[in-house]
Design a protein around this motif. Sequence first.
Motif, PDB file in Angstrom:
ATOM      1  N   MET A 219       0.835  -1.194   0.000  1.00 31.95           N
ATOM      2  CA  MET A 219       0.000   0.000   0.000  1.00 31.95           C
ATOM      3  C   MET A 219       0.876   1.252   0.000  1.00 31.95           C
ATOM      4  N   TYR A 253      -6.686  -1.668  -4.558  1.00 36.81           N
ATOM      5  CA  TYR A 253      -5.829  -2.768  -4.997  1.00 36.81           C
ATOM      6  C   TYR A 253      -6.452  -3.426  -6.215  1.00 36.81           C
ATOM      7  N   TRP A 260      -1.358  -1.045  -5.991  1.00 38.18           N
ATOM      8  CA  TRP A 260      -2.236  -0.157  -5.257  1.00 38.18           C
ATOM      9  C   TRP A 260      -2.166   1.242  -5.865  1.00 38.18           C
TER      10      TRP A 260
END
Length: 350
Positions: A219, A253, A260
């Motif tokens: 992330m 995602y 991401w």
Amino acid sequence: MFPFGNIKPIFYEELTYSDDTNFFAWSYTGSGNYGRYAHTASVLTNGQVLVTGGLNVAALNNAELYDPLTGVWTTTGSMNYSRYRYTASMLSNGNVLVAGGFNVALNSAELYNPSTGMWTITGSMNSIRSDHAASVLTNGKVLVTGGTSGIPLNHTEIYNPLTGVWTTTGSMNYARYRHTASMLSNGNVLVAGGYDGIALNSAELYNPSTGMWTVTGSMNYTRQYHTASVLTNGKVLVTGGYNGVMLNSAELYDPSTGVWTTTGSMNFTRYIHTASMFTNGNVLVTGGSNGVPLNSAELYDPSTGMWTTIASMNSTRAFHTASVLTSGKVLVTHGLSNLGVLNNSELYQP
């Protein structure tokens, strides 16, 4: 242990309206029999909602049912163990599996049978754990990941409803708790973020056919106490959380690329909030905390990547639950308000 001091250990019903417009979007419904937070809520096959356990000074083992047709809560059988920070999973046979959690550190698991209203003990997990995640796989088995036993765990295990037995499976590459686990359309499980002493941005995929974990894209933000929602296009929306500061960021995602990408940020920073998927693909986020419990709510539109603030809940609440009912309404229950532990609940009409 939790991010609020001076929590009032009470059976509290906050019945003040924050503004006149809320009445039309949010409305109070029946109040539960017990104040609680850090509990679970499960929508049963008959449409009723089972709320169990949680915390109100001490861990709770009581359970109650909400009937959407009457708006009334009734008590049902109590769990054999008091617990909070545990998981509850709806099995394909209609029973509910609860596992782990904290009272003392637990590895116990038990099953709720809606037809009898009773709980029966089933096989115990191989590891004690709380703040873990649970995912019902396409084969009906339940995958439990991570958590803490006093130290962060990377162990994972699988429950077989046909035998009542837990078996260990491949370990994650990173120990974590306070993470999310999302069932992807291809049957794999995406685990993202969490905490191992610091907030994490790592993510990994579990393949049920091999029992193995592979690292996927990280992330853009480290986060714990966030939410993850699988959108109708198969992408996963992650919102908010905490990494030393409260976050309003959101990201997507893409399982086809493992990447991401950031999307529109929420209008309010929040963590320990809820996220609910509507049939039209929009996502409703409610409450949580930005240092104090919130009553704000907002909607994410995947087609635009934007958030829209909607009417606020009538009660501030964090560590609550939100359940999408068969009618399409959202039932928000219990939680912590800025005045204490709540037993009230309210409905959102989309």
